[in-house]
Design an enzyme around this catalytic site. Sequence first.
Site, PDB file in Angstrom:
ATOM      1  N   ASP A  38       4.130   6.565 -15.035  1.00 38.87           N
ATOM      2  CA  ASP A  38       4.585   5.970 -13.784  1.00 38.87           C
ATOM      3  C   ASP A  38       5.697   6.852 -13.232  1.00 38.87           C
ATOM      4  OD1 ASP A  38       5.600   4.045 -11.742  1.00 38.87           O
ATOM      5  OD2 ASP A  38       4.355   2.608 -12.825  1.00 38.87           O
ATOM      6  N   ASP A  61       3.766  11.662 -11.347  1.00 38.78           N
ATOM      7  CA  ASP A  61       3.199  11.321 -10.049  1.00 38.78           C
ATOM      8  C   ASP A  61       1.695  11.563 -10.126  1.00 38.78           C
ATOM      9  OD1 ASP A  61       2.360  11.166  -7.389  1.00 38.78           O
ATOM     10  OD2 ASP A  61       4.179  12.099  -6.614  1.00 38.78           O
ATOM     11  N   TYR A 157      -4.678   0.310   2.805  1.00 36.58           N
ATOM     12  CA  TYR A 157      -4.791  -0.297   1.484  1.00 36.58           C
ATOM     13  C   TYR A 157      -6.184  -0.882   1.276  1.00 36.58           C
ATOM     14  CZ  TYR A 157      -3.690  -3.164  -2.598  1.00 36.58           C
ATOM     15  OH  TYR A 157      -3.686  -3.730  -3.841  1.00 36.58           O
ATOM     16  N   LYS A 161      -8.805   0.770  -1.463  1.00 31.45           N
ATOM     17  CA  LYS A 161      -9.343   0.006  -2.585  1.00 31.45           C
ATOM     18  C   LYS A 161     -10.870  -0.085  -2.508  1.00 31.45           C
ATOM     19  CE  LYS A 161      -5.606  -0.883  -4.904  1.00 31.45           C
ATOM     20  NZ  LYS A 161      -5.392  -0.138  -6.171  1.00 31.45           N
TER      21      LYS A 161
END
Length: 252
Positions: A38, A61, A157, A161
Amino acid sequence: MNLAFTNKTVIVTGAAHGFGRAIVIAFAQRGAVVWGVDLIEDELRETQRLAGANCTVCRLDVRDKHAVDAVVASASSATGRVDVLVNNAGGVLGQVGRPLEDVTAEQWQAIFDVNVGGAFFFSQAVAPGMKAARFGRIINISSGAGLGISLTGIQAYAAAKAAQIGLTRQLAHELGAWGITVNNIAPGFVRSNATTEKQWESYGAAGQQALVDRIALKKLGTVDDIAHGVLFFASELAGWITGQVLSIDGGK
């Protein structure tokens, strides 16, 4: 059902909190050697503390392909491969819903790079070792937004997804001949981190009740509900399941 992952090497992205932390802990408790990655280093260290000795963490990253390749090489050094990859890193990067015409190219691309690009880079990195072993489990964490619309109103977003779900299905067909399964979990709304807490609070009491009322089970889920789905897809019980999307959302 007692699922064991003794001596399995697992990488979990987005491991600093929320779903990622729960997934790291779940695998570590079941004997896996887990690598959690993370960008948020302090919370990542807390994940390591909670998961115990079976967990190694690394600030990374997921948009940096060279860093991804290096972590996969380190994680696979003991066994020669990564057995399980969980692509959980993603989110909205602090963005808020705004009209289509107000979204910048940079805002659009940033969400795609994290949610789709990171999953692609990690899958690409683990594939050679999984092919050589003729075994592997790749589990992508998308969202109900990828199957419908985003409650946040953030166009990138929902689109990212949905793209991740498409990538899941494509990789399932490409990698299946080597015994590698690729599946996807689409969580419903879970109060899992600071961002979802802020979103929850923004609804107010009436909006919160309306959201719960739309769920068949009439309650919100937890991060452990998502982790349990990941454990299933990673297990031998799911050995003939690939290219699938499991909605863990309490029923819609």
